[in-house]
Motif scaffolding. Structure first.
Motif, PDB file in Angstrom:
ATOM      1  N   GLY A  87       6.684  -1.057  15.565  1.00 24.41           N
ATOM      2  CA  GLY A  87       7.363  -1.382  14.545  1.00 24.41           C
ATOM      3  C   GLY A  87       6.435  -0.848  13.505  1.00 24.41           C
ATOM      4  O   GLY A  87       5.139  -0.354  13.534  1.00 24.41           O
ATOM      5  N   GLY A  88       6.242  -1.448  12.446  1.00 25.15           N
ATOM      6  CA  GLY A  88       6.206  -1.300  10.783  1.00 25.15           C
ATOM      7  C   GLY A  88       5.905  -0.653  10.026  1.00 25.15           C
ATOM      8  O   GLY A  88       4.737   0.112   9.616  1.00 25.15           O
ATOM      9  N   TRP A  89       6.786   0.513  10.764  1.00 21.08           N
ATOM     10  CA  TRP A  89       6.950   1.709   9.773  1.00 21.08           C
ATOM     11  C   TRP A  89       7.233   1.737   8.330  1.00 21.08           C
ATOM     12  O   TRP A  89       7.497   2.824   8.050  1.00 21.08           O
ATOM     13  CB  TRP A  89       7.343   2.621  10.397  1.00 21.08           C
ATOM     14  N   LEU A 143     -19.395 -10.935  -5.226  1.00 23.77           N
ATOM     15  CA  LEU A 143     -18.451  -9.715  -3.621  1.00 23.77           C
ATOM     16  C   LEU A 143     -19.035  -9.273  -3.232  1.00 23.77           C
ATOM     17  O   LEU A 143     -19.005  -9.557  -1.969  1.00 23.77           O
ATOM     18  CB  LEU A 143     -17.667  -9.127  -5.666  1.00 23.77           C
ATOM     19  N   ALA A 144     -20.811  -9.378  -4.159  1.00 21.59           N
ATOM     20  CA  ALA A 144     -21.023  -8.213  -3.256  1.00 21.59           C
ATOM     21  C   ALA A 144     -21.683  -8.636  -2.137  1.00 21.59           C
ATOM     22  O   ALA A 144     -22.384  -8.240  -1.295  1.00 21.59           O
ATOM     23  CB  ALA A 144     -22.596  -7.691  -4.559  1.00 21.59           C
ATOM     24  N   ARG A 145     -21.758 -10.642  -1.887  1.00 20.23           N
ATOM     25  CA  ARG A 145     -22.033 -11.010  -0.794  1.00 20.23           C
ATOM     26  C   ARG A 145     -21.541 -11.780   0.416  1.00 20.23           C
ATOM     27  O   ARG A 145     -21.275 -12.099   1.196  1.00 20.23           O
ATOM     28  CB  ARG A 145     -23.376 -11.693  -0.796  1.00 20.23           C
ATOM     29  N   CYS A 146     -19.816 -10.721  -0.217  1.00 19.64           N
ATOM     30  CA  CYS A 146     -18.963 -10.934   1.077  1.00 19.64           C
ATOM     31  C   CYS A 146     -18.771  -9.757   2.350  1.00 19.64           C
ATOM     32  O   CYS A 146     -18.374  -8.775   1.668  1.00 19.64           O
ATOM     33  CB  CYS A 146     -17.797 -11.234   0.275  1.00 19.64           C
ATOM     34  N   VAL A 147     -18.916 -10.594   2.835  1.00 19.16           N
ATOM     35  CA  VAL A 147     -18.034  -9.759   4.189  1.00 19.16           C
ATOM     36  C   VAL A 147     -16.552  -9.756   4.350  1.00 19.16           C
ATOM     37  O   VAL A 147     -16.284 -10.857   4.857  1.00 19.16           O
ATOM     38  CB  VAL A 147     -19.006  -9.908   5.691  1.00 19.16           C
ATOM     39  N   THR A 148     -16.139  -8.787   4.773  1.00 18.55           N
ATOM     40  CA  THR A 148     -14.206  -8.952   4.261  1.00 18.55           C
ATOM     41  C   THR A 148     -13.536  -8.367   4.693  1.00 18.55           C
ATOM     42  O   THR A 148     -13.771  -7.091   5.459  1.00 18.55           O
ATOM     43  CB  THR A 148     -14.085  -8.485   2.608  1.00 18.55           C
ATOM     44  N   GLY A 149     -12.433  -9.304   5.894  1.00 23.14           N
ATOM     45  CA  GLY A 149     -11.585  -9.053   6.660  1.00 23.14           C
ATOM     46  C   GLY A 149     -10.585  -8.345   5.407  1.00 23.14           C
ATOM     47  O   GLY A 149      -9.836  -9.318   5.457  1.00 23.14           O
ATOM     48  N   LEU A 150      -9.730  -7.164   5.627  1.00 23.51           N
ATOM     49  CA  LEU A 150      -8.226  -7.142   5.188  1.00 23.51           C
ATOM     50  C   LEU A 150      -7.565  -7.113   6.536  1.00 23.51           C
ATOM     51  O   LEU A 150      -7.261  -5.252   6.591  1.00 23.51           O
ATOM     52  CB  LEU A 150      -8.453  -5.946   4.193  1.00 23.51           C
ATOM     53  N   GLY A 151      -6.359  -7.903   6.229  1.00 24.45           N
ATOM     54  CA  GLY A 151      -4.893  -7.100   7.064  1.00 24.45           C
ATOM     55  C   GLY A 151      -3.905  -7.030   6.021  1.00 24.45           C
ATOM     56  O   GLY A 151      -3.235  -7.459   5.473  1.00 24.45           O
ATOM     57  N   LEU A 152      -3.778  -5.849   6.619  1.00 25.27           N
ATOM     58  CA  LEU A 152      -2.631  -4.961   5.407  1.00 25.27           C
ATOM     59  C   LEU A 152      -1.192  -4.537   5.846  1.00 25.27           C
ATOM     60  O   LEU A 152      -1.810  -3.655   7.086  1.00 25.27           O
ATOM     61  CB  LEU A 152      -3.312  -4.168   4.086  1.00 25.27           C
ATOM     62  N   ALA A 153      -0.371  -4.726   5.653  1.00 28.82           N
ATOM     63  CA  ALA A 153       0.896  -4.278   5.575  1.00 28.82           C
ATOM     64  C   ALA A 153       0.858  -2.784   5.141  1.00 28.82           C
ATOM     65  O   ALA A 153       0.443  -2.620   4.131  1.00 28.82           O
ATOM     66  CB  ALA A 153       2.356  -4.681   5.036  1.00 28.82           C
ATOM     67  N   GLY A 154       0.993  -1.995   6.212  1.00 28.75           N
ATOM     68  CA  GLY A 154       0.788  -0.985   6.016  1.00 28.75           C
ATOM     69  C   GLY A 154      -0.336   0.018   6.604  1.00 28.75           C
ATOM     70  O   GLY A 154      -0.443   1.789   6.545  1.00 28.75           O
ATOM     71  N   ALA A 155      -1.275  -0.588   7.196  1.00 29.66           N
ATOM     72  CA  ALA A 155      -2.549  -0.140   7.810  1.00 29.66           C
ATOM     73  C   ALA A 155      -2.381   0.912   8.487  1.00 29.66           C
ATOM     74  O   ALA A 155      -3.146   1.912   8.957  1.00 29.66           O
ATOM     75  CB  ALA A 155      -3.493  -1.472   7.166  1.00 29.66           C
ATOM     76  N   ASN A 156      -1.376   1.000   9.467  1.00 33.02           N
ATOM     77  CA  ASN A 156      -1.428   0.937  10.873  1.00 33.02           C
ATOM     78  C   ASN A 156      -1.233   2.538  10.034  1.00 33.02           C
ATOM     79  O   ASN A 156      -0.978   3.745  11.204  1.00 33.02           O
ATOM     80  CB  ASN A 156       0.077   0.773  11.371  1.00 33.02           C
ATOM     81  N   VAL A 157      -0.124   3.119   9.257  1.00 35.37           N
ATOM     82  CA  VAL A 157       0.280   4.734   8.791  1.00 35.37           C
ATOM     83  C   VAL A 157      -1.369   5.253   8.794  1.00 35.37           C
ATOM     84  O   VAL A 157      -1.958   5.016   7.804  1.00 35.37           O
ATOM     85  CB  VAL A 157       0.878   4.909   7.613  1.00 35.37           C
ATOM     86  N   PRO A 158      -1.574   6.175   9.692  1.00 32.83           N
ATOM     87  CA  PRO A 158      -3.003   6.443   8.947  1.00 32.83           C
ATOM     88  C   PRO A 158      -3.970   7.698   7.672  1.00 32.83           C
ATOM     89  O   PRO A 158      -4.153   6.813   7.413  1.00 32.83           O
ATOM     90  CB  PRO A 158      -3.448   7.709  10.208  1.00 32.83           C
ATOM     91  N   VAL A 160       0.951  -1.093   0.070  1.00 32.52           N
ATOM     92  CA  VAL A 160      -0.444   0.096   0.090  1.00 32.52           C
ATOM     93  C   VAL A 160       0.732   1.651   0.211  1.00 32.52           C
ATOM     94  O   VAL A 160       0.394   2.820  -0.669  1.00 32.52           O
ATOM     95  CB  VAL A 160      -1.111   0.135   1.371  1.00 32.52           C
ATOM     96  N   PHE A 161       2.199   1.433   0.253  1.00 30.57           N
ATOM     97  CA  PHE A 161       2.889   2.185   0.252  1.00 30.57           C
ATOM     98  C   PHE A 161       3.268   2.696  -1.325  1.00 30.57           C
ATOM     99  O   PHE A 161       3.636   4.270  -1.243  1.00 30.57           O
ATOM    100  CB  PHE A 161       4.435   1.817   1.396  1.00 30.57           C
ATOM    101  N   THR A 162       3.268   1.842  -2.200  1.00 28.07           N
ATOM    102  CA  THR A 162       3.675   1.969  -3.150  1.00 28.07           C
ATOM    103  C   THR A 162       2.425   2.626  -4.204  1.00 28.07           C
ATOM    104  O   THR A 162       2.332   2.650  -5.104  1.00 28.07           O
ATOM    105  CB  THR A 162       4.535   0.925  -4.114  1.00 28.07           C
ATOM    106  N   GLY A 163       1.173   2.128  -3.345  1.00 30.10           N
ATOM    107  CA  GLY A 163       0.139   2.785  -4.378  1.00 30.10           C
ATOM    108  C   GLY A 163      -1.105   1.569  -3.886  1.00 30.10           C
ATOM    109  O   GLY A 163      -1.689   0.984  -3.966  1.00 30.10           O
ATOM    110  N   VAL A 164      -2.183   2.831  -3.288  1.00 32.21           N
ATOM    111  CA  VAL A 164      -3.559   2.154  -2.982  1.00 32.21           C
ATOM    112  C   VAL A 164      -4.168   1.657  -4.002  1.00 32.21           C
ATOM    113  O   VAL A 164      -4.606   0.024  -3.691  1.00 32.21           O
ATOM    114  CB  VAL A 164      -4.215   2.853  -1.650  1.00 32.21           C
TER     115      VAL A 164
END
Length: 302
Positions: free
Chosen positions: A140-142, A67-82, A38-42
């Motif tokens: 960490g994870g910055w 897809l329209a009936r999917c409830v999705t959890g996204l665990g993404l590297a970089g999502a800790n940056v506001p 995500v740091f190089t392009g969302v």
């Protein structure tokens, strides 16, 4: 609503994994896709996520129409940056509902679903998360430029720096530095050109070479690994100081580092109960009541 499906996504700098389950927990499909940095392009990262989610659905005999009936959890590297999190939330996604967390948080949830534990993600990047007293905390994870010491990307970047020092005669032109210089045709300018546009996964591509030479006793490679341990171990001790009783090491470099960490830390390392996709699925499952309520309300209005 019983027709809703759950998708758990674990997205990192090298690859994206997606797992689809029904509400009873039955596995419907699972695949691994491309990088989601995500740091190089969302937008590029989200396109990779959607492709991987669709492929996981197709593995279960479903498809993009679901897809329209999917409830999705996204665990993404970089999502800790506001700013990254805001950019992610601003993008329209075709799911019935979704939530975004950093991959460290979903990994911790997957590893310790009952709480009270800490994870170290040791892969292309590094990040740490702990759950204690019902709360999750991130360390960490910055990103490679200012954090992530010991990660695959960091090892690769520092190895190339060592190769350039060998070219200048500061380090011996043998072992790891010699192998890296040879990979670039013995042209230091080629290394500089590579570094201008290289992504973390590109630097991480040299990590296996570092480990190969470290295991053969190469002094430069061993110094790089020891420098990584010099940050990884204090981060693990910080997690313990914050109250957790056990640790889990995750990511592609975890098997490499585990035999090298201090004995007192190694004694507290346990097998994770589940992986980061299961943590992302738990995040998705937490959305189900609200999603079902919205769906019922929409049908009543219609």
């Amino acid at each position: 609503m019983r027709d809703l499906l759950l998708i758990g996504v674990d997205g990192g700098g090298t690859g994206c994994r997606a797992r689809v389950r029904d509400q009873d927990g039955r596995l419907l499909g699972e695949v691994t896709g491309g990088a989601t940095n995500v740091f190089t392009g969302v937008e590029t990262a989200l396109a990779s996520i959607l492709d991987t989610a669709i492929a996981a659905l197709e593995a279960g005999g479903l498809g993009a129409r679901d897809l329209a009936r999917c409830v999705t959890g996204l665990g993404l590297a970089g999502a800790n940056v506001p700013s990254v999190a805001a950019a992610l939330h601003a993008q329209p996604l075709p799911f019935a509902a979704h939530a975004v967390e950093t991959d460290a948080a979903t990994a911790c949830c997957g590893a310790f679903p009952e709480g009270e534990g800490a994870v170290a993600i040791l892969g292309t990047g590094t990040a740490y998360a702990l759950t204690h007293g019902g709360e999750t905390r991130l360390l960490g994870g910055w990103g490679m430029m200012v954090s992530d010491v010991g990660s695959g990307a960091d090892l690769g970047r520092r190895a190339l720096a060592a190769a350039l020092l060998a070219h200048d005669g500061v380090l011996a032109r043998e072992g790891l530095p010699a192998a890296l210089l040879a990979a670039f045709g013995d042209e230091p300018s080629a290394i500089a050109e590579f570094a201008k546009t290289a992504l973390p996964r590109d630097f991480g591509g040299f990590s296996p070479l570092v480990w190969h030479h470290a295991e053969a006793g190469d002094a430069v490679a061993l110094a790089l690994v020891e420098e990584g341990l010099g940050v990884i171990e204090p981060m693990l001790r910080r997690c313990l100081a914050l109250g957790v009783p056990r640790l889990a090491l995750l990511g592609g470099l975890a098997p490499r580092y585990r035999p090298r960490i201090a004995a007192d830390l190694a004694a507290l390392v346990v097998q994770p109960a589940g992986d980061a996709m299961e943590g992302a699925l738990a995040l998705a499952r937490s959305l189900l009541p609200a999603t079902a309520l919205r769906s019922s309300t929409s049908q009543a209005v219609a």
